[in-house]
Design a protein around this motif. Structure first.
Motif: not given
Length: 188
Positions: A22, A34, A38, A49, A113-116, A118-120, A126
């Motif tokens: 982290d 990152t 994105w 994503t 993981k740091f970029s989150q 899994d949510k996108h 996860n």
């Protein structure tokens, strides 16, 4: 994948520590890497994503960095969390190739993981474990300078969902001509 991304990953890998991941992704590492995830980089405008696979052409480093060594293709499959390696010389993992691939297999899950991520991503979930590495069967070059052309052909075949083993080494000469003609026509 952009050569700057690859070079930056190699540079920072020596400082990467999974226990402090982290902290590692904050600062310059976050600012540079990152945006690729994105699609905010001017070199990579499609967010990871929105895709299932990412192609990583790799030039393996030599002891004398002025010498071109060997090119391999790594395909990161985000749905099944694996890295397929296509190599026009070796059918089995070997030290120089594995060192490069291990770097990606360790760092990319933490970057995601740091970029989150899994949510996108529609199917990532996860699970941020190290990616599995699989050396894939592929056709092999017969001349020492053909690895770059094989890499490009592997990308072409994989993007069309064709078997890379069906491409024969004797076809590389014609493929080089076709590639040159396409690049020339594209320039026109």
């Amino acid at each position: 994948m952009d050569i700057l991304f690859n070079n930056y990953m190699m540079l920072v890998y020596k400082d990467f520590n999974e226990d402090d991941a982290d902290e590692f992704w904050c600062g310059d590492n976050q600012l540079f890497l990152t945006p690729y995830v994105w699609g905010d980089s001017r070199r990579c405008r499609i967010a990871w994503t929105k895709v299932d696979k990412i192609f990583f052409p790799r030039r393996l480093p030599s002891e004398d960095d002025n010498v071109v060594t060997h090119f391999i293709l790594v395909v990161l499959d985000l749905n099944v969390k694996k890295m397929d390696v296509y190599d026009s010389i070796y059918s089995e993992p070997y030290e120089a190739g594995m060192n490069q691939i291990e770097m990606y297999a360790c760092m990319i899950p933490d970057l995601l993981k740091f970029s989150q991520f899994d949510k996108h991503h529609k199917s990532f979930e996860n699970a941020f474990n190290k990616f599995d590495i699989r050396w894939q069967r592929s056709s092999h070059q017969t001349r020492s300078t053909d690895c770059d052309a094989f890499l490009i052909k592997y990308v072409e075949l994989l993007m069309m969902a064709k078997d890379v083993e069906k491409f024969q080494p004797e076809d590389i000469k014609d493929f080089r001509k076709e590639l040159a003609a396409n690049i020339w026509a594209h320039g026109e």
